[in-house]
Design an enzyme around this catalytic site. Structure first.
Site, PDB file in Angstrom:
ATOM      1  N   HIS A  88      -3.537  -7.981  -3.123  1.00  0.00           N
ATOM      2  CA  HIS A  88      -4.751  -8.890  -4.807  1.00  0.00           C
ATOM      3  C   HIS A  88      -3.787 -10.444  -4.858  1.00  0.00           C
ATOM      4  O   HIS A  88      -3.504 -10.848  -5.710  1.00  0.00           O
ATOM      5  CB  HIS A  88      -4.252  -7.785  -5.509  1.00  0.00           C
TER       6      HIS A  88
ATOM      7  N   SER B  83       1.358   5.094  -5.112  1.00  0.00           N
ATOM      8  CA  SER B  83       0.670   6.483  -5.123  1.00  0.00           C
ATOM      9  C   SER B  83      -0.621   6.594  -4.221  1.00  0.00           C
ATOM     10  O   SER B  83      -1.585   6.878  -4.100  1.00  0.00           O
ATOM     11  CB  SER B  83       0.778   7.129  -6.471  1.00  0.00           C
TER      12      SER B  83
END
Ligand SMILES: [Zn+2]
Length: 271
Positions: free
Chosen positions: A123, A196
């Site tokens: 990112h 997660s």
């Protein structure tokens, strides 16, 4: 925290020929970087749509102004944040050759600040800004200087600077994608830390590591089998990876767990 699982992880790290880690927001919360997804977070006070690419393109001045306000309010410490014991442990493991790569979903630059060198950023990195016209990259210090003077950050070529993080609606950098998929294919141990891993492309990586999904390797669409790879999770809570994908979960704070792992490996190195 289960100390037997720490010992097991140390054993796997020392045995591995190609260990990599995948990190997410959970490794940086101990550095004061807010997890944007958790309730009560910064996005209840600030409008998250400032990080939508359409909004930036429509009014870059306003987006920079919002970021500067956050910075001044001391609520958004991204520019000033310091690495914690977790980041430092990973940098140490890379330095002694145990860890080959850090794949991160974070934009906070904390792995690099801690000393990690092979960092793959999905990112981008909020501590840099890039010119939308000529592509020149600058450190945030330059941007901050301009903002302090009440100016929208511009490049020497007059182009508008944009934070060098991937905004919502922007594509993931292709090179980072390629590198991370290669690492997932090549690794024989993947630590999944503070995430997660439910959002693509991160979601694919533990599956590729485990040989449950193949994107790159294969001939004529037929996947080549991948040899045994361990996936170890270090997370505060169980995730959908737990039981189905990961070998085991070490439940705890990333910084604390990684500190223990580092200490054990340091003891081992002395022998
Ligand atoms: Zn420029």
């Amino acid at each position: 925290m289960d100390l037997r699982l720490i010992d097991k992880t140390v054993e796997l790290l020392l045995e591995a020929t190609h260990a990599v880690v995948l990190t997410g927001a959970g490794i940086s919360t101990e550095s004061g970087v807010p997890d944007f997804r958790s309730p009560g977070g910064i996005w209840e006070r600030y409008d998250p749509t400032i990080f939508f690419i359409d909004r930036f393109m429509a009014d870059p001045e306003n987006v920079w102004r919002c970021m500067f306000d956050m910075h001044k309010s001391n609520e958004f410490t991204l520019w000033d944040a310091l690495p914690n014991t977790g980041h430092r442990a990973l940098a140490y493991l890379e330095k002694i050759g145990v860890l080959k790569a850090v794949i991160t979903q974070n934009v906070d630059n904390l792995h690099q600040k801690a000393g990690s060198r092979n960092v793959i950023e999905f990112h981008g990195n909020m501590l840099f800004a890039r010119c939308l016209k000529c592509g020149k990259k600058e450190g945030y210090e330059h941007v901050l200087e301009e903002l302090e003077k009440g100016r929208t950050p511009r490049c020497t070529c007059s182009g508008i600077m944009k934070p060098d993080a991937v905004f919502f609606g922007e594509a993931i950098p292709q090179e980072a994608l390629r590198q991370s998929f290669n690492e997932a294919e090549d690794c024989d141990l993947m630590l999944v830390i503070g995430t997660s891993a439910q959002v693509e492309p991160a979601a694919s990586l533990p599956l590729i590591a485990k040989g449950m999904s193949t994107l790159l390797r294969g001939i004529g669409g037929i996947a080549l089998p991948k040899s045994n790879c361990h996936v170890v999770e270090i997370n505060w809570e169980p995730t959908p990876l737990t039981n189905d994908v990961s070998d085991f979960l070490i439940q705890g704070r990333a910084g604390e767990v990684l500190f223990h792992i580092e200490q054990k490996i340091r003891e081992n190195q002395k022998r």
